[in-house]
Structure formats: C-alpha cells, structure tokens
Design an enzyme around this catalytic site. Structure first.
Site, PDB file in Angstrom:
ATOM      1  N   GLU A 261      40.317  45.568  39.563  1.00 33.92           N
ATOM      2  CA  GLU A 261      40.957  44.345  39.098  1.00 33.92           C
ATOM      3  C   GLU A 261      41.500  43.497  40.245  1.00 33.92           C
ATOM      4  O   GLU A 261      42.297  43.962  41.067  1.00 33.92           O
ATOM      5  CB  GLU A 261      42.089  44.688  38.130  1.00 33.92           C
ATOM      6  CG  GLU A 261      42.927  43.508  37.675  1.00 33.92           C
ATOM      7  CD  GLU A 261      42.103  42.472  36.911  1.00 33.92           C
ATOM      8  OE1 GLU A 261      42.238  41.277  37.227  1.00 33.92           O
ATOM      9  OE2 GLU A 261      41.334  42.862  36.012  1.00 33.92           O
TER      10      GLU A 261
ATOM     11  N   THR B 149      38.004  37.844  34.181  1.00 35.02           N
ATOM     12  CA  THR B 149      37.481  39.194  33.982  1.00 35.02           C
ATOM     13  C   THR B 149      36.343  39.216  32.971  1.00 35.02           C
ATOM     14  O   THR B 149      35.342  39.915  33.152  1.00 35.02           O
ATOM     15  CB  THR B 149      38.603  40.142  33.522  1.00 35.02           C
ATOM     16  OG1 THR B 149      39.600  40.225  34.543  1.00 35.02           O
ATOM     17  CG2 THR B 149      38.071  41.539  33.241  1.00 35.02           C
TER      18      THR B 149
ATOM     19  N   HIS C  11      46.761  43.338  38.838  1.00 34.01           N
ATOM     20  CA  HIS C  11      46.568  42.060  38.136  1.00 34.01           C
ATOM     21  C   HIS C  11      47.835  41.225  38.306  1.00 34.01           C
ATOM     22  O   HIS C  11      48.944  41.748  38.253  1.00 34.01           O
ATOM     23  CB  HIS C  11      46.306  42.320  36.647  1.00 34.01           C
ATOM     24  CG  HIS C  11      45.777  41.141  35.886  1.00 34.01           C
ATOM     25  ND1 HIS C  11      46.496  39.974  35.723  1.00 34.01           N
ATOM     26  CD2 HIS C  11      44.603  40.951  35.239  1.00 34.01           C
ATOM     27  CE1 HIS C  11      45.788  39.130  35.002  1.00 34.01           C
ATOM     28  NE2 HIS C  11      44.631  39.682  34.695  1.00 34.01           N
TER      29      HIS C  11
ATOM     30  N   ASP D  13      36.442  42.027  40.382  1.00 38.28           N
ATOM     31  CA  ASP D  13      35.979  41.096  39.349  1.00 38.28           C
ATOM     32  C   ASP D  13      36.223  39.628  39.701  1.00 38.28           C
ATOM     33  O   ASP D  13      35.431  38.762  39.345  1.00 38.28           O
ATOM     34  CB  ASP D  13      36.603  41.429  37.993  1.00 38.28           C
ATOM     35  CG  ASP D  13      38.124  41.342  37.999  1.00 38.28           C
ATOM     36  OD1 ASP D  13      38.732  41.456  39.084  1.00 38.28           O
ATOM     37  OD2 ASP D  13      38.713  41.199  36.920  1.00 38.28           O
ATOM     38  N   HIS D  14      37.321  39.340  40.406  1.00 37.04           N
ATOM     39  CA  HIS D  14      37.621  37.955  40.782  1.00 37.04           C
ATOM     40  C   HIS D  14      38.742  37.955  41.810  1.00 37.04           C
ATOM     41  O   HIS D  14      39.281  39.009  42.170  1.00 37.04           O
ATOM     42  CB  HIS D  14      37.996  37.103  39.561  1.00 37.04           C
ATOM     43  CG  HIS D  14      39.122  37.675  38.739  1.00 37.04           C
ATOM     44  ND1 HIS D  14      40.444  37.609  39.133  1.00 37.04           N
ATOM     45  CD2 HIS D  14      39.122  38.320  37.545  1.00 37.04           C
ATOM     46  CE1 HIS D  14      41.210  38.195  38.217  1.00 37.04           C
ATOM     47  NE2 HIS D  14      40.435  38.638  37.252  1.00 37.04           N
TER      48      HIS D  14
END
Length: 698
Positions: A261, A305, A422, A481-482
C-alpha cells in the site's frame, strides 16, 4: 408549562405543525439507523454533525410532496411516503447485514444471486429492533385515527409548499458543501457507498446511484460488437511476444501477489540516519532469484488502489473519473486473472483484505473477476487495537491470513492487500521502530514509520513461507499500488530526495513504485525496462506459459524483448526510456534535462508517442464504459457467472472445507491436517494477550 403545551398542541393541529413532527421523527429514526444498523466509520465532530444533518434535506423534499395536496389526503400521503422511505431503509438494513453494502439499482435490476441469497436467509437476518423504523409511522397513524391531532382542512398554499421543497434543496447544497470540505471529490472519487450515506444520507445515495446507473446504462446500451474492431486491431498490432528464457518457468507454482500500500520506489535502499528503512524488502529486491524493476510506474487515476487492482487483474486502465471497480465492477463482463487461472490451470483463487468487503466495491467486483474466496475483515478474529485507519494492522493481518492460506488447495493465486502504510499513516507508539522525518510537513513525516512497519510485516510473512515450506513452490509478486506522498507536498519531497527543489521531471520519476518477482531458481537481477501496472498481467501469464495473444489486454509483458516501453499515465502524460512528458513539460528521461525548444524531429516523436498513449487509454475506456468484453468470445474461456460465487462468511468457510476434502493439496492437508500457524512468528504487541485466536467457524 401548561401554556407551552397548549401552544404545541395548537401547532400540531396545523398541517405545517404535523408535517414538521413527521420530519422530526423521520430524521430521528434515520439517525438511529445510521448509528446502530450500519458501519459507516463516523469520526470527528464534523462527520457526526453531517450524519444528523443529512437526514433533513431528503425528509423535507420527499415528505414535502404531501403538502401539495389538500385535506386528509395530504396527511395520509405524509404517512405513505414515510412508510415507503422506511421500507427502503428497512431493506437496506437487511441487505447491509448480509452484504456489508447498500442496495444499488444494479443489484435490483440484475443481481439475482444477491437477492436470492438474501431471501433464503431472511428469517436469520431480521432482528426485532429492525422494525423500529416503522414505529413513527404506526404512532402517527394511531394519533390521526384517534383524533389526538386534528386534521387541518385549510388549504396549504402552493407557494409555501414550494418554499419547503426549495429549502430542502438549499439544505442539501449546504450539506454537500460541508461534505466536500471534509471529504473532497466525494461524488467523483467514490470508492465506498458508505461514504455517500455517511455524508449525504440514504436518499441522496439512492438518487446518486440512480443517475450513475442511468448514465452507464445509456453508454452500454449504445455499444455493439463493431466497437471491438479498433480495439482488437490496436491490441494485435502492439502485442509483444514472450521472452523464451522466462516463458512457462512458473508453471504450476502458487502465486502470491502482495499489494504494498502506497509504497514508492524511492523507499528501496532508502536510509535514514544511516539506517535502512526497509531492510527486508531491500534484501528481497537484491536477491539473485528476484527480478526487480527500477523503472516501474503506477498508472492510477482517481480510483487509486481500485485502479491498480483493475490493471493488475485485467490489464485494463481505470477510468478518467471515479473508479471502474465501483462504477462497472458489479455489472461488467471481465476476463480477469482469477477466472483465467482457475479455468485454464485449475488454480484456487483468493483475495485477502483486512477491511470491510464493500470498500472499492470489492464484494461485487471480485465476483465479476472470478475470485472464489474473499477473506475480508469479518473473517478475522478481533483483538484489542487490531485496527488502524483503513483496516487491520499489517502484522496482524498477515499472520491471521496464514490461517486461510494453509487451507487453500494448491496451486493457488492469493492476493494480500496491506493497508497500514496508507495516508494519513496512523500508527500507535508501541509499533513505531523508527523516528519520523523532520520535513516540517506533518502529513508526510510519519510515512517513513508506517513504511518500516510494512517492511517488518513482510519480513515476518516471508519467514513463515520459508518455515512452512510454501516458499519453495511459490512465486512472489510484490507491487506498490500508487504514490504515498502526493505532488502537493513538494517542499517535503525535495527534502526527502535531498534536493533544493523539485521539477516536473522529479515529480514524474517520483511516480515509480516497486515491482518485483521472486521465485526459487529464477534468474534474477535488476531490470531497467520501462513499464507500469498495466503490464503485470501479461507478464504473469507468460511466466505461467499462458499465451495472451488473443486476450483483450492493454499491457505488454515486461520481460518481452518486443515491448515498446511507453508508459502512459492516466491523465495522458507519459514516460519512455528517451523522453518524459509531465504537466506539459518535456524532458530527456536519462538525465532530467528539460527540452525547452524541441526540434522538428523531436516534435514528430512526441506526437507519435502521444498518439499511442491517447489511443491506448481511449480504447481501454471504450472497453470498460461499453462493457465490450460481453461481445468477445475468448477461446477456452467460460463467461464468469457471479451467481457461482458467495463471500458470505459461513458459506465460504464451508466451501473451503469441502474443497480441501476434495482436492487434498492444501498445505494443511499435506501436513496431516495439522496447522502450520505455529511456524508464524510476529512481534505484534496486540497479539501478546491472545495466545489462541478464535477464528469464525462454518
């Protein structure tokens, strides 16, 4: 006191007074239901205020319809409308209890499986307190029948009724404004229906879902098979064949996809005060049997996500606005990794996520993707302080996931989605093993602490895979994911990267995320090819020996010598080994030097790359928006039927038990039905007081 009561009774004997009483009681019961029947995750005084406030606009608008009618009809219409709204609330309570989500028009129109499952278990779902949503309707009806409140037969002026309606819309506007201030892009970046209900209320959510469904339906209704022709031409023209050195080397192996994440590539080998922040990931990154990609970019849009998952599972881009998994995940036809691997190679497929199943519409989209199992938050034991921010803390989540991993018949495809790293990077003191950054940006500084925690979680999980023996027969695929730190924090980014200031080139390179493939015996090394998340699925397929030549997928195998190495960003910018375009500026990719005066030849090159990027994104959007895969017959592939899947806790666990008995290939079965959880070692302080965890039983 007596005078006050007399005034109150006189007020209630007027139509406006009775109307306000109905509105008040409706708002009270709605607020009660939001608080007690749904898990909306309300935090902070603003969200609590909005949860109460958002009950008012809808009540004024819908109940206010009755004010346009005369006499007794007006009164009974108030009760009828109230009863209808209450029935909708009641239905959502029951549906939410079974599926942890709200009813959508798509569910009503076509999701027979959900409706059937709900109907079959209805008596087991209903609780006596659910009928409290009808209490005010019954009380008000009795009050009118026994003339405790008199019916005001006087005509209620139309302009007054219109004023009430207008007030409802004005209050909704105010509600939306306050909601946007607390949660920006609430309606355009929708990843969970809980957010809409929490901020705007059930009535607004229903209207929003109706508008969205109508728009999507129009686009899909106009689509036809002919729209596939340019898509197929583009994909076939740009197909990159497999690398013969790696083709099929992972055939028959378990696949672990570990979702890191918000982790960015710059964290690999990053040191703070001479100390490695992520030693476990660094070790894996540099291992001889790991293929690591140092020019791998995230390509997500607003879906974040969910967009990453869409690309990973389908090699389709997320949408320019919102999330494709939310907008289309329930209704679209997909030819996704879980279904492909199960049908073609007999894989068991499962996704693990320590949050509510409705987040990003996973509970519906995963069925469309063909996931046999979805182990969400309800599958895990609840321990003290086990949750942080967006779900279970990674160390707890990873260890407790092993309970189900050891039961999966092999070979399996298992995706584990971590969440602790996150935004806003929440972590309690007892889990912090490194000092925060000191950039002066309070949003950014704790990122390094949650990244360290993620790394420790990964280290414990890898240690378990070694001890249990799973590692020897598995492929590990790890990806970020990002971004975790957005471009809005440029002064902090500059400090982190040890620069005086950052350019658009720096920001483009800051979009790199880790991607690595680890497997015992794999010929590894650091691969400098340029690629992104859209390329993951074709890469996995070639490693497994599956030819993706006839698939509608927009990525190219990262290991293919034929790949073009053009990396589109969702907004139309791009990176290639030679040039980078970001926020309107052009750069040489190798050295970051800006191209201020492009030559005619360079302009031609830019135009050619841009045409590819625009076509690539546009055709992917056409596939998703038009649901074009419903027209495409993939040889040897059976269309996924969502009715074949259930993520109901007890039913899923029974299915898992039956699968183990039938296939006898799970780790636990091969271990004489003895658990391997004792091989899992964690220093998670939350688990010290729980020597034995009580998992749900079928």
């Amino acid at each position: 006191m007596k005078t006050a009561l007399q005034k109150l009774r006189r007020g209630l004997n007027t139509k406006l007074g009775f109307f306000l009483l109905v509105v008040l009681l409706f708002c009270i019961k709605s607020y009660w239901a939001y608080q007690n029947e749904f898990n909306l995750g309300v935090k902070g005084s603003m969200q609590h205020f909005l949860l109460a406030f958002n009950t008012i606009p809808g009540a004024l608008v819908f109940l206010g319809i009755a004010l346009y009618f005369r006499g007794r009809l007006s009164y009974w219409l108030m009760l009828i409308i109230n009863a209808l709204l209450s029935t909708w609330l009641f239905s959502n309570i029951l549906y939410y209890r079974e599926f942890s989500d709200f009813i959508t028009f798509n569910v009503i129109k076509g999701s027979g499986a959900a409706s059937n499952n709900l109907g079959k278990s209805l008596m087991g779902i209903i609780r006596p307190e659910d009928f409290l949503v009808y209490a005010d309707v019954i009380i008000l009806a009795l009050v009118l029948l026994f003339h405790l409140i008199r019916v005001d037969m006087r005509r209620f002026k139309i302009r007054y009724a219109m004023t009430v309606t207008a007030l409802g819309f004005v209050l909704f506007g105010a509600n939306l404004g306050m909601a946007e201030s607390d949660r920006s892009q609430l309606l355009t970046r929708t990843f969970d229906n809980n957010y809409i209900v929490k901020y705007l209320g059930l009535q607004a959510y229903t209207i929003y879902d109706g508008v969205k469904t109508t728009h999507n339906s129009v686009v899909k209704a106009r689509a036809d098979q002919d729209q596939l022709k340019p898509v197929l031409n583009f994909i076939h023209h740009n197909y990159a064949g497999p690398n013969v050195q790696y083709e099929g080397v992972a055939k028959g192996k378990n696949i672990f996809v570990i979702h890191l994440e918000s982790l960015q590539q710059f964290m690999i080998d990053y040191k703070q005060d001479g100390q490695e922040v992520m030693p476990n990931l660094n070790k894996l990154y540099h291992a001889n049997d790991t293929l690591a990609f140092d020019n791998f970019f995230h390509q997500v849009g607003q879906g974040k996500t969910a967009d990453a998952e869409m690309m990973l599972e389908n090699s389709l881009y997320g949408l320019p606005e919102g999330s494709a998994m939310v907008t289309d995940g329930t209704t679209n036809t997909f030819q996704s990794a879980p279904a492909l691997l199960h049908q073609k190679l007999g894989y068991t497929t499962a996704s693990f996520h320590g949050d509510v199943p409705s987040f990003w519409n996973r509970d519906n989209a995963y069925k469309s993707f063909g996931y046999q199992y979805f182990f969400s938050k309800e599958y895990y034991p609840k321990t003290k302080d086990y949750d942080a921010g967006y779900g279970m803390k990674d160390k707890i989540f990873m260890k407790e996931s092993a309970h189900y991993i050891e039961q999966l018949p092999q070979p399996f495809y298992a995706k584990l989605i971590t969440v602790t790293n996150h935004y806003p990077y929440i972590l309690d003191k007892q889990n912090k093993d490194i000092q925060p950054w000191n950039t002066g940006d309070d949003t950014v500084d704790p990122y390094v602490q949650t990244a360290r925690y993620l790394d420790e979680s990964l280290g414990e999980f890898l240690d378990y895979l070694d001890k249990s023996g799973l590692r020897q027969n598995s492929v590990l695929i790890l990806y970020g994911d990002h971004y975790g730190i957005s471009n809005n924090h440029q002064p902090a980014i500059a400090q982190i990267l040890h620069k005086k200031k950052v350019t658009n080139y720096d920001l483009a390179m800051f979009q790199k995320v880790p991607f690595m493939i680890n497997m015992p015996g794999l010929k590894g090394g650091i691969d400098h090819t340029y690629g992104g998340e859209i390329d993951v699925l074709p890469t996995i397929e070639d490693l497994l020996g599956i030819s993706s030549k006839n698939y509608i997928q927009f990525g190219q195998d990262l290991l293919s010598p034929e790949r073009n190495q053009i990396v589109p960003f969702r907004n139309g910018d791009w990176v290639t080994p030679k040039y980078t375009k970001y926020n309107g500026d052009y750069y040489y990719t190798k050295n970051g030097k800006q191209i201020t005066k492009a030559t005619a030849k360079q302009k031609k090159e830019f135009s050619k790359i841009q045409k590819y990027v625009t076509t690539d994104l546009g055709l992917s959007d056409r596939v998703v928006n038009g649901d074009l895969l419903r027209f495409y017959k993939l040889p040897g592939f059976k269309k996924v039927d969502k009715k074949d899947y259930t993520y109901n806790l007890k039913k899923s666990l029974r299915n898992l038990q039956d699968a183990q008995k039938k296939q006898k290939t799970s780790l636990k079965t091969k271990n004489n039905n003895q658990t391997t959880i004792d091989d899992y070692s964690t220093d998670a302080p939350e688990l010290k007081d729980y020597p034995k965890l009580n998992f749900p039983k079928p």
